[in-house]
Design an enzyme around this catalytic site. Structure first.
Site, PDB file in Angstrom:
ATOM      1  N   SER A 246       0.825  -1.207   0.000  1.00  0.00           N
ATOM      2  CA  SER A 246       0.000   0.000   0.000  1.00  0.00           C
ATOM      3  C   SER A 246       0.863   1.264   0.000  1.00  0.00           C
ATOM      4  O   SER A 246       1.585   1.484  -0.976  1.00  0.00           O
ATOM      5  CB  SER A 246      -0.986  -0.045   1.163  1.00  0.00           C
ATOM      6  OG  SER A 246      -2.050   0.839   0.927  1.00  0.00           O
ATOM      7  N   ASP A 269      -0.563  -4.224  -3.644  1.00  0.00           N
ATOM      8  CA  ASP A 269      -1.726  -3.337  -3.533  1.00  0.00           C
ATOM      9  C   ASP A 269      -1.281  -1.889  -3.297  1.00  0.00           C
ATOM     10  O   ASP A 269      -1.694  -1.243  -2.335  1.00  0.00           O
ATOM     11  CB  ASP A 269      -2.638  -3.791  -2.393  1.00  0.00           C
ATOM     12  CG  ASP A 269      -4.097  -3.920  -2.882  1.00  0.00           C
ATOM     13  OD1 ASP A 269      -4.985  -4.070  -2.023  1.00  0.00           O
ATOM     14  OD2 ASP A 269      -4.323  -3.838  -4.105  1.00  0.00           O
ATOM     15  N   HIS A 324      -7.755  -5.425   0.694  1.00  0.00           N
ATOM     16  CA  HIS A 324      -6.495  -4.748   0.995  1.00  0.00           C
ATOM     17  C   HIS A 324      -5.740  -5.443   2.131  1.00  0.00           C
ATOM     18  O   HIS A 324      -4.529  -5.555   2.134  1.00  0.00           O
ATOM     19  CB  HIS A 324      -6.797  -3.295   1.370  1.00  0.00           C
ATOM     20  CG  HIS A 324      -5.632  -2.385   1.224  1.00  0.00           C
ATOM     21  ND1 HIS A 324      -4.819  -2.356   0.113  1.00  0.00           N
ATOM     22  CD2 HIS A 324      -5.130  -1.456   2.071  1.00  0.00           C
ATOM     23  CE1 HIS A 324      -3.878  -1.448   0.284  1.00  0.00           C
ATOM     24  NE2 HIS A 324      -4.034  -0.890   1.449  1.00  0.00           N
TER      25      HIS A 324
HETATM   26  C1  71H Z   1     -10.000   4.289   9.846  1.00  0.00           C
HETATM   27  C2  71H Z   1      -9.705   5.268   8.756  1.00  0.00           C
HETATM   28  N1  71H Z   1      -8.490   5.014   7.982  1.00  0.00           N
HETATM   29  C3  71H Z   1      -7.350   5.871   8.483  1.00  0.00           C
HETATM   30  C4  71H Z   1      -6.674   6.501   7.298  1.00  0.00           C
HETATM   31  C5  71H Z   1      -8.030   3.589   8.006  1.00  0.00           C
HETATM   32  C6  71H Z   1      -8.624   2.892   6.791  1.00  0.00           C
HETATM   33  N2  71H Z   1      -7.781   1.795   6.321  1.00  0.00           N
HETATM   34  C7  71H Z   1      -8.446   0.480   6.304  1.00  0.00           C
HETATM   35  C8  71H Z   1      -8.075  -0.284   7.545  1.00  0.00           C
HETATM   36  C9  71H Z   1      -6.728  -0.675   8.102  1.00  0.00           C
HETATM   37  C10 71H Z   1      -7.771  -1.392   8.873  1.00  0.00           C
HETATM   38  C11 71H Z   1      -7.689  -2.366  10.008  1.00  0.00           C
HETATM   39  C12 71H Z   1      -6.455  -2.727  10.515  1.00  0.00           C
HETATM   40  C13 71H Z   1      -6.401  -3.610  11.595  1.00  0.00           C
HETATM   41  C14 71H Z   1      -7.588  -4.108  12.134  1.00  0.00           C
HETATM   42  C15 71H Z   1      -7.507  -5.050  13.294  1.00  0.00           C
HETATM   43  F1  71H Z   1      -8.644  -5.081  13.960  1.00  0.00           F
HETATM   44  F2  71H Z   1      -7.261  -6.290  12.828  1.00  0.00           F
HETATM   45  F3  71H Z   1      -6.527  -4.683  14.107  1.00  0.00           F
HETATM   46  C16 71H Z   1      -8.835  -3.755  11.622  1.00  0.00           C
HETATM   47  C17 71H Z   1      -8.899  -2.857  10.535  1.00  0.00           C
HETATM   48  C18 71H Z   1      -8.470  -0.025   8.952  1.00  0.00           C
HETATM   49  C19 71H Z   1      -8.503  -1.739   7.618  1.00  0.00           C
HETATM   50  C20 71H Z   1      -6.574   2.027   5.703  1.00  0.00           C
HETATM   51  O1  71H Z   1      -5.845   2.957   5.971  1.00  0.00           O
HETATM   52  C21 71H Z   1      -6.142   1.065   4.580  1.00  0.00           C
HETATM   53  N3  71H Z   1      -4.753   1.412   4.192  1.00  0.00           N
HETATM   54  C22 71H Z   1      -3.697   0.762   4.758  1.00  0.00           C
HETATM   55  S1  71H Z   1      -3.962  -0.437   5.928  1.00  0.00           S
HETATM   56  C23 71H Z   1      -2.335  -0.975   6.449  1.00  0.00           C
HETATM   57  C24 71H Z   1      -2.439  -1.605   7.784  1.00  0.00           C
HETATM   58  C25 71H Z   1      -2.732  -0.816   8.907  1.00  0.00           C
HETATM   59  C26 71H Z   1      -2.887  -1.408  10.139  1.00  0.00           C
HETATM   60  C27 71H Z   1      -2.754  -2.784  10.241  1.00  0.00           C
HETATM   61  F4  71H Z   1      -2.881  -3.346  11.449  1.00  0.00           F
HETATM   62  C28 71H Z   1      -2.447  -3.578   9.157  1.00  0.00           C
HETATM   63  C29 71H Z   1      -2.312  -2.979   7.920  1.00  0.00           C
HETATM   64  N4  71H Z   1      -2.431   1.026   4.428  1.00  0.00           N
HETATM   65  C30 71H Z   1      -2.132   2.013   3.517  1.00  0.00           C
HETATM   66  O2  71H Z   1      -0.958   2.258   3.229  1.00  0.00           O
HETATM   67  C31 71H Z   1      -3.232   2.720   2.947  1.00  0.00           C
HETATM   68  C32 71H Z   1      -4.508   2.415   3.296  1.00  0.00           C
HETATM   69  C33 71H Z   1      -5.426   3.255   2.623  1.00  0.00           C
HETATM   70  C34 71H Z   1      -4.685   4.102   1.808  1.00  0.00           C
HETATM   71  C35 71H Z   1      -3.255   3.824   1.962  1.00  0.00           C
END
Ligand code: 71H
Length: 402
Positions: A246, A269, A324
């Protein structure tokens, strides 16, 4: 293939012939130093303990901030759900390889941190790679830490007998958390600055591995039991790749542009938003885009297509039924319905998806690093030749926007 009925949850073991070791490295105690988790081929040892997947509870606090949910509640939930998971590697196990290892530098996504991609990094290590999963200090990680000198009063309060004082005793852990966008703040300037810092941190990690490989004594401010001198002359520094998920995928492209020692890049991704348009023509190395089916959109894909080239290999595949979060480790750690509800799982079995991604990655690395292994058996995956793969993308991109 993982049987779908297996209700044991956990990060799948690496599939390659080597056992996998894992250790942590922090170059100095500042926020400007290099901080990474190292995965490497190691001696088979059944007794070695497995490192904690989330090494400190502060990471869960940071995750809560990132997800804009209440810290105390979520810290308990995360700890209950994920607190006891181990990663498929042996902590500080002795390095072992009978040939020089190719190197991969890995960059995590927005809100992630260095330990969350162990299914990818450990599998590469089991196939003979040395992998450094960087922890970025650009405030894009959920949390990260460094150290600062104790103040006089802090030193005074906890009296440590001078004779037993080690360097660690006058240092205090300082936590840096995810920086949310302020109201009205435009996102691009922040992400553009961060992607450049992230690329520099990937290059710095490579510089540290180069020093370690040449036998230059390096300081590791973390108290680990790993003997870094065993890595002298262990790396093939003509065979280096950069990879990321990402935001980390954009970081890999920025790093390719800045450092020609990176011979190719793999973007899982990729989120292309942080990249300047003038970066694209300056990247000269092969790039492999491995996309999920649900995350991508036309504008993002059309930026990837700006990197298409008749002379430099640029490949793209999409894994059917993935989201993602199919690339970070969370996808293995919840049951089906929680996972689907939180968009941590897609329709496809997460182990099948990551296996396809890892094998396609190995085939691409063999092709562009000139490895003499058997990873070319998976060449068809690079062209999307599998029932669970789509060559290129499922996203419709209007001709005009390319
Ligand atoms: C809430 C609003 N928003 C903030 C900007 C977050 C929105 N979001 C989707 C999420 C990450 C999500 C997530 C994690 C972890 C649990 C758990 F419960 F399992 F811990 C649940 C739910 C929340 C799915 C993303 O950011 C997606 N995303 C990601 S996710 C990378 C990641 C982060 C944390 C992790 F633990 C594992 C992986 N990396 C990027 O580089 C980019 C994006 C979007 C554009 C660029």
């Amino acid at each position: 293939m993982g049987n779908s009925s297996s209700n044991h949850l956990g990060i799948p073991p690496a599939k390659g012939p080597s056992a996998v070791g894992c250790t942590d490295f922090m170059m100095d105690h500042t926020a400007h130093g290099s901080f990474f988790r190292l995965y490497y081929p190691c001696q088979e040892t059944e007794k070695a303990e497995k490192p904690d997947w989330v090494p400190s509870r502060e990471y869960f606090n940071g995750l809560a901030d990132f997800m804009k949910i209440n810290r105390t509640l979520s810290e308990k939930i995360f700890n209950y759900l994920f607190g006891s998971f181990k990663i498929p590697a042996s902590l500080d196990a002795p390095f072992k390889s009978n040939e020089k290892c190719p190197v991969v530098i890995f960059s995590h996504g927005l809100g992630a941190f260095r330990t969350l991609y162990s299914a990818v990094c450990a599998d590469l290590a089991s196939h003979g790679f040395i992998v450094a999963s960087v922890e970025h200090r650009d405030e894009s990680a959920s949390a990260t830490y460094y150290f600062r000198e104790k103040t006089e009063s802090e030193r005074a309060c906890k009296r440590v007998p001078k004779k037993s004082a080690t360097a660690q005793d006058n240092l205090v852990k300082e936590w840096m958390y995810y920086r949310t966008l302020q109201h009205g703040e435009s996102e691009f300037p922040l992400r553009s600055k961060q992607v450049k810092q992230r690329a520099d941190e990937c290059i710095l990690a490579l510089d540290k591995l180069t020093a370690i490989n040449s036998g230059t004594p390096v300081q590791n401010v973390l108290q680990t039991q790993f003997d870094w001198t065993t890595l002298e002359n262990s790396m093939d520094l003509c065979k280096i790749a950069v990879m990321g998920h990402s935001f980390g995928g954009a970081t890999a492209i920025e790093a390719l542009c800045k450092e020609v020692k990176f011979k190719c890049g793999i973007a899982l991704d990729a989120w292309m938003f942080p990249l300047d348009d003038e970066t694209f023509p300056r990247v000269k190395q092969p790039i492999f885009f491995i996309n999920s089916e649900k995350f991508q959109w036309a504008g993002n894909i059309s930026r990837m297509k700006k990197l298409d080239s008749a002379v430099i290999q640029r490949k793209m595949i999409t894994i059917r039924g993935t989201v993602h979060q199919s690339f970070p480790d969370f996808t293995f750690l919840t049951g089906n319905w929680i996972g689907k509800m939180m968009k941590l799982k897609g329709e496809i079995d997460p182990e099948i998806a990551i296996d396809l991604s890892n094998k396609a990655t190995l085939a691409f690395l063999q092709r562009h690093l000139g490895l003499e292994k058997n990873f070319n058996q998976w060449d068809p995956l690079i062209d999307g030749e599998d029932d669970n793969l789509i060559p290129g993308t499922n996203v419709t991109v209007l001709q005009s926007s390319i």
